[in-house]
Design a protein around this motif. Structure first.
Motif, mmCIF file in Angstrom:
data_model
loop_
_atom_site.group_PDB
_atom_site.id
_atom_site.type_symbol
_atom_site.label_atom_id
_atom_site.label_comp_id
_atom_site.label_asym_id
_atom_site.label_seq_id
_atom_site.Cartn_x
_atom_site.Cartn_y
_atom_site.Cartn_z
ATOM 1 N N LEU B 123 -2.326 -6.179 1.762
ATOM 2 C CA LEU B 123 -0.978 -5.635 1.557
ATOM 3 C C LEU B 123 0.002 -6.561 0.829
ATOM 4 N N PRO B 124 0.163 -7.805 1.304
ATOM 5 C CA PRO B 124 1.153 -8.658 0.608
ATOM 6 C C PRO B 124 0.790 -8.884 -0.854
ATOM 7 N N LEU B 125 -0.529 -8.890 -1.145
ATOM 8 C CA LEU B 125 -0.964 -9.147 -2.521
ATOM 9 C C LEU B 125 -0.632 -7.952 -3.420
ATOM 10 N N ILE B 126 -0.652 -6.742 -2.831
ATOM 11 C CA ILE B 126 -0.254 -5.560 -3.606
ATOM 12 C C ILE B 126 1.177 -5.730 -4.091
ATOM 13 N N TYR B 127 2.054 -6.181 -3.152
ATOM 14 C CA TYR B 127 3.462 -6.336 -3.533
ATOM 15 C C TYR B 127 3.678 -7.547 -4.425
ATOM 16 N N GLY B 129 1.751 -7.941 -6.883
ATOM 17 C CA GLY B 129 1.340 -7.422 -8.182
ATOM 18 C C GLY B 129 -0.003 -7.952 -8.639
ATOM 19 N N MET B 130 -0.860 -8.323 -7.673
ATOM 20 C CA MET B 130 -2.151 -8.889 -8.048
ATOM 21 C C MET B 130 -3.148 -7.769 -8.339
ATOM 22 N N LEU B 173 -1.449 -15.443 5.915
ATOM 23 C CA LEU B 173 -1.861 -16.605 5.128
ATOM 24 C C LEU B 173 -2.271 -16.265 3.709
ATOM 25 N N VAL B 174 -2.543 -14.987 3.442
ATOM 26 C CA VAL B 174 -3.240 -14.618 2.211
ATOM 27 C C VAL B 174 -2.458 -14.977 0.957
ATOM 28 N N ASN B 175 -1.119 -15.033 1.055
ATOM 29 C CA ASN B 175 -0.305 -15.395 -0.112
ATOM 30 C C ASN B 175 -0.016 -16.888 -0.155
#
Lengths: 412, 243
Positions: B123-127, B129-130, B173-175
């Motif tokens: 989810l955070p990576l979608i926002y 823009g990856m 942690l993913v970002n």
């Protein structure tokens, strides 16, 4: 969030909530389906009227000289009275035009009235008796199923011969051959020499309940006073030649009636255009009524979608809060919910298009109307469906986008 | 305890100071009365610190947590996060900061119920823009890091409480955020699972992650290297613990 992501998310949500989404796309579905079906029907009626109806009644490239138009919808009494005061069309008028036209044409005399036709003790009532000249069959495109039409010689000599419509032959002779038999029309025996091919019906009116006899045969006294005919039919080879023939005929008739240049015609040169105009009027009504139905169902569809989306926003407040805490901007949330409502509406529109096309095919199968799907209606259906989705989604989506993440996250 | 720069309005924090608040206040206008949740909080947290924020309910620790997490903006004072003054940023910029600099871990996990573990972590990576492919790789890696490499396609209801919280930590942690910000991370877990999560926090801290954890449990706070206690909207105590 790119638009593709928003749309994918929307499809996921719709699939997860099939029932709710199903209800919400119902309105758009009905709207688009009725748009396409109604449009197709209007199209079909239009074509039916212009191609079949008009040509069956008038024939192609054919005009009729008459006292008043054959097809007269919504005419006020005063006009009727004026028409009734006009002089009738005489045999001599028809002969003068036949001689005067320089354009190659085919012509026929025609007069009609309802009579009873009998054979032995069998009777066929309310049969349209047409007294006509020999070219009538060619002009009206009436094919002969058995026997032959009458000849010019028989017409001129007023021979008592008759060509029966299919329904009359079946009524009087069932499955025996009528050829050579003698039927009585107005007490006078007529020898049956032919039967016309089955014509079917038009808008429920049977087209096979008629008898055609020579214009100068004894039955002429049953339909009109001596020397008078209902219509003089002129068929040209093409539309321009028909127009040329019409203007020549008009000149001849005005001369015979001694009309001064300022006076209106006291006769009509009737073509299928009048009928076509009438039907164009009816289809205009269809075209104005249908959008009403479509707009109402789309508005209802839009309201349903808006409510479902407001519910979705309320139910998913926590999710919205979470998405915001993970970095979703207002426009991301806005886009997510807009995509969802647009997707719902577009899916509804797509199903509606298929239903509309299906309905059109069904109408084609079970009714004589040649309904055909207009590509414009499909395009309009998609655009309106998606448009409803966007419009209905704006308010719920902007509510979602404005949610405060802290409050949203705290919501149970 | 680390050296503390004496900060004055108009200064810029030292490079290794991840979080700096200066006379931070937050007031809520509740109509009839003005609630002063924070009355001037000044703290500095350096890179790779492991800090617990404690305090009784009403002490202002949730308000501080919301401000540090950029979910809220202060009434007055300054807040610097990773060298950037964020206390006066607009909505969309705060969303970007939350996305890049902060990894949230919530008491109630807050996973999307219909999405599998991998998608939740994505989810955070979608926002951010990856692209889809690198998102998947990064999310899978984050799940492996919290020991859930074999549970990627499981939905939250197919996972235990501890596993759910691990998914949430992987998502945080993913970002590769500047701070891991945890709000009562063990509040919905039994004590054994809670200890496992604390062990994971320790591991993350050992590998260089800055961790800020809000809790009201003494035992849980004891896992942190430094404990800040709030009372009535101000810092009451700020103690480093023997490592």
């Amino acid at each position: 969030m790119p638009f593709f992501e928003a749309f994918r998310l929307a499809i996921q949500t719709i699939r997860a909530q099939k029932l709710k989404s199903g209800f919400s796309l119902l309105g758009v579905f009905i709207g688009v389906a009725s748009l396409i079906a109604a449009w197709s029907i209007a199209n079909g009626v239009n074509r039916y009227m212009t191609e079949k109806f008009a040509q069956t009644l008038y024939g192609v490239n054919t005009f009729q000289l008459r006292r008043r138009p054959m097809f007269t919808p919504n005419v006020p009494d005063s006009v009727w009275r004026a028409w009734a005061r006009r002089p009738r069309i005489r045999f001599s008028d028809a002969e003068a035009i036949s001689e005067g036209l320089t354009v190659p044409v085919m012509t026929a005399w025609q007069s009609s009235d309802q009579v009873t036709v009998s054979y032995g003790n069998k009777e066929a009532r309310d049969i349209e008796l047409t007294t006509a000249s020999e070219r009538y069959f060619d002009i009206k495109n009436l094919g002969i199923a058995m026997g032959r039409p009458f000849t010019g010689e028989e017409n001129r000599s007023g021979a008592p011969v008759a060509v029966l419509g299919d329904a009359v032959a079946k009524r009087l002779f069932v499955d025996r051959t009528p050829l050579g038999k003698s039927v009585r029309i107005g007490g006078v025996p007529y020898r049956v020499i032919g039967v016309v091919e089955h014509q079917g019906s038009i808008l429920g009116f049977p087209l096979d309940r008629f008898v055609v006899v020579p214009a100068l045969s004894p039955a002429q006294n049953l339909v009109n006073p001596p020397g008078i005919l209902d219509a003089f039919l002129v068929k040209a080879r093409s539309d321009p030649e028909m127009r040329e023939a019409m203007s020549q005929a008009e000149g001849i008739m005005r001369g015979r009636r001694h009309l001064r240049p300022k006076q209106d015609n006291n006769f009509v040169l009737d073509t299928s255009e009048g009928v076509q105009r009438f039907w164009a009027g009816i289809s205009r009504i269809l075209v104005t009524v249908i959008p009403g139905i479509v707009v109402v169902s789309l508005v209802i569809g839009g309201i349903v979608i808006m409510n479902i989306m407001l519910m979705a926003v309320a139910e998913r407040t926590r999710e919205i809060g979470l998405r915001k805490s993970l970095g979703a901007r207002r426009r991301d949330v806005l886009r997510q919910f807009l995509a969802e409502s647009t997707a719902i509406a577009t899916v509804g529109a797509a199903i509606g298009i298929f239903a509309g096309i299906g309905l059109t095919i069904l109408i084609n199968k079970i009714s004589p109307l040649p309904a055909s799907v207009s590509p414009a209606s499909v395009v309009l259906g998609v655009i309106m469906g998606a448009g409803v989705g966007v419009v209905a989604g704006v308010y719920p989506a902007s509510r979602a986008a404005k949610l405060d993440p802290i409050t949203a996250l705290r919501q149970e | 305890m680390s050296t503390v720069q004496l900060f004055r309005t108009g200064d810029t924090p030292l490079p290794d100071v991840i979080i700096l608040t200066h006379k931070l206040t937050r007031e809520y206008d509740m109509g009839s009365e003005l609630v002063r949740a924070l009355r001037g909080v000044s703290v500095q947290i350096q890179k790779n610190e492991y800090v617990a924020v404690m305090g009784p309910s009403g002490s202002g620790k949730s308000t501080l947590m919301n401000l540090i997490g950029c979910l809220d903006t202060p009434t007055s004072g300054e807040y610097w996060l990773n060298g950037q003054k964020v206390s006066d940023l607009a909505d969309d910029e705060l969303a970007r900061i939350r996305n890049k600099e902060i990894g949230f871990v919530f008491q109630t996990f807050n996973l999307l119920p219909r999405a599998d573990a991998l998608h939740n972590v994505e989810l955070p990576l979608i926002y951010a823009g990856m692209s889809a492919r690198s998102r998947r790789d990064r999310a899978a890696h984050a799940l492996q890091r919290v020991g859930l490499g074999d549970r990627m396609d499981h939905r939250p209801n197919e996972l235990s409480g501890g596993q759910r919280q691990r998914v949430a930590i992987a998502r945080a942690l993913v970002n590769e955020p500047s701070i891991l910000l945890a709000d009562e991370p063990t509040g919905n877990l039994d004590s054994t699972t809670g200890l496992e999560i604390m062990a994971l926090f320790r591991e993350l801290h050992d590998s260089g992650q800055t961790v800020v954890m809000v809790t009201h449990e003494q035992d849980i706070a004891a896992h942190a290297a430094r404990v800040i206690t709030l009372r009535d909207g101000v810092v009451a105590t700020d103690q480093a613990r023997a490592a």
